[in-house]
Design an enzyme around this catalytic site. Structure first.
Site, PDB file in Angstrom:
ATOM      1  N   CYS A 237       0.873  -1.180   0.000  1.00 34.50           N
ATOM      2  CA  CYS A 237       0.000   0.000   0.000  1.00 34.50           C
ATOM      3  C   CYS A 237       0.904   1.223   0.000  1.00 34.50           C
ATOM      4  O   CYS A 237       1.835   1.304  -0.800  1.00 34.50           O
ATOM      5  CB  CYS A 237      -0.979  -0.050   1.171  1.00 34.50           C
ATOM      6  SG  CYS A 237      -0.208  -0.143   2.800  1.00 34.50           S
ATOM      7  N   ARG A 242      -2.273  -0.624   5.469  1.00 38.66           N
ATOM      8  CA  ARG A 242      -3.464  -1.264   4.915  1.00 38.66           C
ATOM      9  C   ARG A 242      -3.174  -2.674   4.405  1.00 38.66           C
ATOM     10  O   ARG A 242      -4.011  -3.576   4.526  1.00 38.66           O
ATOM     11  CB  ARG A 242      -4.035  -0.389   3.788  1.00 38.66           C
ATOM     12  CG  ARG A 242      -4.612   0.921   4.278  1.00 38.66           C
ATOM     13  CD  ARG A 242      -4.915   1.887   3.134  1.00 38.66           C
ATOM     14  NE  ARG A 242      -3.712   2.508   2.602  1.00 38.66           N
ATOM     15  CZ  ARG A 242      -3.717   3.397   1.612  1.00 38.66           C
ATOM     16  NH1 ARG A 242      -4.860   3.749   1.033  1.00 38.66           N
ATOM     17  NH2 ARG A 242      -2.587   3.942   1.193  1.00 38.66           N
TER      18      ARG A 242
END
Length: 284
Positions: A237, A242
């Site tokens: 990410c 994330r």
């Protein structure tokens, strides 16, 4: 390492944790916002700020910490080789997954992600506390052995080489605007060539306390995008926050999953890294 006496898998439901609350070999780690933790948390849970999971470099914001900082983290969490570590957060599992990845990178795999985190716990009507636990120091904390990290982590030079040799698959967990380059979060925008886009939060069911959608459904979606179980998959990410949840999903699916913790903050800030912007044929 010694197996924990607590029989829990990598993904657990809130109800599975209840019988073990207060168990001497259970360590619960809360990565929610500090304001949420102060108001309520799972009984006996220790709070950890996400900043302790990463090491900042000049142009990358999510690197795995070095040996010394990881040893400080383990001391802070007070984890022995006999512990089972259960991790949760208030966002669906990204920071929690990142901590689990950090622990895997040092050779400790007795880890569980609480499906849905604090939202699922509250949704099940289970007890909470606002007390900060005071825990006795363990006799021996888990050793930090970074030789395990190569099983779970890939770094820039190795990733670039495998990309050029077409030996790797990439799963970009960011937003669509980040993936296409419409939103800049580094000097350059776009994505790593060949990366398929599947935003991390797409795997979460917002109608069911941020629990994961059925894994078979998520696997089908990922395979439709072009990812194959037969080849290693790299998740990334902006800072391997994330993609912490994507890493967990990959492990649950039995994929050979690696995390690129340099992530877009490194790739997009380098002047020489290959980049693609806009849509790709992999998009549905």
């Amino acid at each position: 390492m010694t197996n924990s006496a607590i029989d829990l898998g990598l993904l657990i439901e809130a109800e599975q944790l209840v019988p073990y609350l207060g168990h001497p070999q259970l360590r619960i780690i809360d990565l929610s916002r500090a304001s949420v933790y102060a108001q309520l948390h799972i009984p006996h849970a220790l709070h950890l700020k996400p900043q302790h999971l990463i090491q900042l470099h000049d142009e990358a914001t999510g690197f795995l910490p070095d040996q010394a900082h990881l040893e400080q983290l383990i001391q802070q969490l007070n984890i022995s080789p006999e512990h089972r570590v259960v991790v949760y957060d208030d966002e669906g599992g990204a920071w929690a997954g990142r901590l689990i990845w950090n622990l895997h990178c040092i050779g400790f795999e007795q880890t569980s992600l609480l499906n849905g985190g604090i939202h699922a716990w509250l949704g099940a009507g289970l007890p909470t506390s606002n007390q900060v636990p005071v825990l006795a120091s363990v006799a021996q904390v888990i050793p930090v052995n970074l030789s395990y990290a190569t099983q779970y982590r890939i770094q820039y030079d190795d990733l670039l080489q495998k990309l050029q040799q077409q030996q790797i698959q990439l799963w970009d967990c960011r937003t669509k605007d980040e993936y296409t380059g419409l939103r800049l979060a580094a000097r350059r925008g776009g994505h790593i060539p060949g990366a398929v886009h599947f935003e991390w939060s797409t795997a979460l069911n917002r109608e069911n306390h941020l629990k994961l959608h059925p894994l078979a459904h998520t696997q089908q979606r990922l395979e439709q995008l072009g990812l194959s179980v037969n080849q290693p998959v790299v998740v990334y990410c902006q800072s391997h926050h994330r993609s912490g949840l994507a890493y967990i999903i990959g492990r649950l699916l039995g994929w050979q999953i690696l995390a690129y913790d340099g992530a877009w903050s490194e790739w997009g800030n380098r002047p020489d890294s290959p980049i693609v912007s806009g849509e790709t044929p992999f998009e549905l």
